[in-house]
Design an enzyme around this catalytic site. Sequence first.
Site, PDB file in Angstrom:
ATOM      1  N   ALA A 194       1.005  -1.264   0.242  1.00 40.81           N
ATOM      2  CA  ALA A 194       0.013   0.141  -0.044  1.00 40.81           C
ATOM      3  C   ALA A 194       1.015   1.080   0.009  1.00 40.81           C
ATOM      4  O   ALA A 194       1.941   1.285   0.607  1.00 40.81           O
ATOM      5  CB  ALA A 194      -0.905  -0.048   1.374  1.00 40.81           C
ATOM      6  N   PRO A 195       0.394   2.436  -0.608  1.00 35.16           N
ATOM      7  CA  PRO A 195      -0.790   2.425  -1.402  1.00 35.16           C
ATOM      8  C   PRO A 195      -0.832   1.841  -2.942  1.00 35.16           C
ATOM      9  O   PRO A 195      -1.734   1.818  -3.517  1.00 35.16           O
ATOM     10  CB  PRO A 195      -0.902   3.699  -1.442  1.00 35.16           C
ATOM     11  CG  PRO A 195       0.362   4.666  -1.454  1.00 35.16           C
ATOM     12  CD  PRO A 195       1.093   3.631  -0.757  1.00 35.16           C
ATOM     13  N   GLU A 245      -0.911  -6.013   1.931  1.00 38.09           N
ATOM     14  CA  GLU A 245      -0.794  -5.117   2.861  1.00 38.09           C
ATOM     15  C   GLU A 245      -1.226  -5.561   4.209  1.00 38.09           C
ATOM     16  O   GLU A 245      -2.308  -6.071   4.269  1.00 38.09           O
ATOM     17  CB  GLU A 245      -1.387  -3.861   2.183  1.00 38.09           C
ATOM     18  CG  GLU A 245      -1.657  -2.786   3.293  1.00 38.09           C
ATOM     19  CD  GLU A 245      -0.245  -2.190   4.035  1.00 38.09           C
ATOM     20  OE1 GLU A 245       0.546  -2.106   2.919  1.00 38.09           O
ATOM     21  OE2 GLU A 245      -0.264  -2.019   5.130  1.00 38.09           O
ATOM     22  N   ASP A 295      -0.021 -10.863   7.413  1.00 39.06           N
ATOM     23  CA  ASP A 295       0.971 -10.668   7.757  1.00 39.06           C
ATOM     24  C   ASP A 295       2.075 -11.353   7.140  1.00 39.06           C
ATOM     25  O   ASP A 295       2.027 -12.349   6.608  1.00 39.06           O
ATOM     26  CB  ASP A 295       1.134 -11.259   9.352  1.00 39.06           C
ATOM     27  CG  ASP A 295       2.362 -10.931  10.239  1.00 39.06           C
ATOM     28  OD1 ASP A 295       2.355  -9.948  11.028  1.00 39.06           O
ATOM     29  OD2 ASP A 295       3.195 -11.501  10.073  1.00 39.06           O
ATOM     30  N   ASP A 354       9.152  -3.857  -0.120  1.00 37.91           N
ATOM     31  CA  ASP A 354       9.485  -2.529  -0.242  1.00 37.91           C
ATOM     32  C   ASP A 354       9.139  -2.182   1.424  1.00 37.91           C
ATOM     33  O   ASP A 354       7.890  -1.643   1.504  1.00 37.91           O
ATOM     34  CB  ASP A 354       8.519  -1.585  -1.151  1.00 37.91           C
ATOM     35  CG  ASP A 354       8.861  -0.299  -1.265  1.00 37.91           C
ATOM     36  OD1 ASP A 354       9.955   0.213  -0.792  1.00 37.91           O
ATOM     37  OD2 ASP A 354       7.885   0.437  -1.402  1.00 37.91           O
ATOM     38  N   CYS A 386      12.947   3.639   1.408  1.00 43.75           N
ATOM     39  CA  CYS A 386      13.366   5.199   1.165  1.00 43.75           C
ATOM     40  C   CYS A 386      14.245   5.652   2.257  1.00 43.75           C
ATOM     41  O   CYS A 386      13.742   6.549   2.852  1.00 43.75           O
ATOM     42  CB  CYS A 386      11.993   5.738   0.926  1.00 43.75           C
ATOM     43  SG  CYS A 386      10.807   5.693   2.142  1.00 43.75           S
TER      44      CYS A 386
HETATM   45  N1  SAM Z   1       5.216  -0.260  -1.661  1.00 42.59           N
HETATM   46  C1  SAM Z   1       4.340   0.868  -1.530  1.00 42.59           C
HETATM   47  C2  SAM Z   1       4.125   1.753  -2.692  1.00 42.59           C
HETATM   48  O1  SAM Z   1       4.923   1.565  -3.547  1.00 42.59           O
HETATM   49  O2  SAM Z   1       3.176   2.469  -2.790  1.00 42.59           O
HETATM   50  C3  SAM Z   1       4.921   1.412  -0.378  1.00 42.59           C
HETATM   51  C4  SAM Z   1       4.956   0.675   0.830  1.00 42.59           C
HETATM   52  S1  SAM Z   1       5.583   1.614   2.492  1.00 42.59           S
HETATM   53  C5  SAM Z   1       7.024   1.830   2.076  1.00 42.59           C
HETATM   54  C6  SAM Z   1       5.474   0.339   3.383  1.00 42.59           C
HETATM   55  C7  SAM Z   1       4.347  -0.567   3.866  1.00 42.59           C
HETATM   56  O3  SAM Z   1       4.545  -1.417   4.745  1.00 42.59           O
HETATM   57  C8  SAM Z   1       3.286   0.321   4.357  1.00 42.59           C
HETATM   58  O4  SAM Z   1       2.271   0.038   3.695  1.00 42.59           O
HETATM   59  C9  SAM Z   1       3.050  -0.547   5.945  1.00 42.59           C
HETATM   60  O5  SAM Z   1       1.570  -0.537   6.192  1.00 42.59           O
HETATM   61  C10 SAM Z   1       3.483  -1.650   5.657  1.00 42.59           C
HETATM   62  N2  SAM Z   1       3.980  -2.388   6.873  1.00 42.59           N
HETATM   63  C11 SAM Z   1       3.965  -1.852   8.126  1.00 42.59           C
HETATM   64  N3  SAM Z   1       4.475  -2.688   9.006  1.00 42.59           N
HETATM   65  C12 SAM Z   1       4.525  -3.819   8.288  1.00 42.59           C
HETATM   66  C13 SAM Z   1       5.023  -5.039   8.722  1.00 42.59           C
HETATM   67  N4  SAM Z   1       5.343  -5.487   9.884  1.00 42.59           N
HETATM   68  N5  SAM Z   1       4.988  -6.235   7.761  1.00 42.59           N
HETATM   69  C14 SAM Z   1       4.786  -5.860   6.583  1.00 42.59           C
HETATM   70  N6  SAM Z   1       4.320  -4.647   6.081  1.00 42.59           N
HETATM   71  C15 SAM Z   1       4.504  -3.668   7.142  1.00 42.59           C
END
Ligand code: SAM
Length: 461
Positions: free
Chosen positions: A110-111, A132, A159, A176, A229
């Site tokens: 997400a997003p 997500e 998860d 990511d 990032c």
């Molecule tokens: N890949 C997305 C994009 O290009 O639009 C952006 C992803 S963002 C950097 C990281 C994502 O990891 C978030 O949506 C967040 O909710 C999720 N996240 C948070 N904690 C997490 C966890 N423990 N395991 C997996 N994903 C997680």
Amino acid sequence: MKTNFPVSFSNRLQMQMGAEASLLLEALATDSPTSIRINTAKFQAPVQLEKVPWSSHGYYLKERPSFTLDPLMHAGAYYVQEASSMFLEEVVKQTVDLTQPLRVLDLCAAPGGKSTLLASLLSKDSMLVSNEVIKSRAEILAENLTKWGAPNVVVSNNDPRDFDRLEGFFDVIVVDAPCSGEGLFRKDPNAINEWSPDNAHLCSDRQRRILMDVWPALKPGGVLIYSTCTYNPAENEENIQWLSEQTELEPIRLDVEKSLGIKELEAANNLVGYQFMPHMVKGEGFFVCAVRKLDGDDWQAPRKDKFPLAPTGKKEQVEVAPWLTDEREFFQHYENILALPTGDNESWGAVIRELRIVQAGVLVAEIKKKNLVPAPALALSIIFKKDAFPAWELDLRQALQYLRKEEWPIHRKKDGWHLMCYEQLPLGWIKRIATRFNNYYPLHWRIRMELPGELPGTGLL
Ligand code: SAM
């Protein structure tokens, strides 16, 4: 833009990069560029804008418009994506054979920036699982992917550790990872307030957990693409180095033109990461690294498992099949009719059975009191046969009124379902009844903003 960065952040950069740190800090105090990536499956108009050099369909806009007021964005003609992260295209092109049918997982999706890019790159018979973990974010992901219109996508809400149920299943996994967000400091000043050395440390630990949790789901020979990032080595190359000590993997070196300004970061065990920094590229901070898995077993389809969805009734199949340009299999989930690709029921069945699914394939219609209500996702899908329904071409203001879920008197000949279009691109449905219509645009997608007297454009048309 003047910004105060945390002292411990500036000090770490100084240690990491020496004199170059001040160039990066200076660049972080300037405005960030705005960029979009075109969905060429929907929109082919020539674009007179500066190209993002490492992307086939990415462009910079001269200024940031009000995207909410552009129906083309709602129609999925483009995605607003930060330029550096578009480099995922090059990583995928250089590491996998995109002519093959692939099973691809975007784990932290997400997003939807990376997922929409992956969906556009994959071959027709491939499958993208876009996952997500946070439920509310999974809904936004589903909305963005629905608008993008790629038909072979599953959105799941799991998860990372749940993917152990699909051992050796994926050809490609993109992680990511959630990170300390240093690369977004100038785009999102909130990221600065949330930053602390302790938080960056927690992020690194969490990223290692995520990598280990999902590693079994990658098949031997499969490619893991890890990105963040941030500029923090503890969340970037050191994590991949750590992974290489826990598992059997092979580094992948990309062929990257020097003139692009992308920094190659060498780590132990021949690992190479690629770092984008705003004093060297027109984009935000971004790190990416690809490795190939060498250990583990391939996925075996369970022998006797039944497909987890029942086929749609014959009568409904006959009605919906002419709405699509491709041959599909139709399944029913409660009142919903889903179109899934033919020929790979084993993979689709496994994913639908093992994961918490938000949506799968193309939601074509809902059965209501024995009648079919065409779904918003059908109108937005790239395999929708547009001439199956009467269409109504809207001007800019009407299109925005439609997206606000407004209704107005009309003088049309035919009752029934009509497609609402802007610049020939479907936005959604109305049902005309005599001199009025019901607006079927999804309530939770509607534009809430009041329309200004004068409507600006995005400069795309
Ligand atoms: N890949 C997305 C994009 O290009 O639009 C952006 C992803 S963002 C950097 C990281 C994502 O990891 C978030 O949506 C967040 O909710 C999720 N996240 C948070 N904690 C997490 C966890 N423990 N395991 C997996 N994903 C997680």
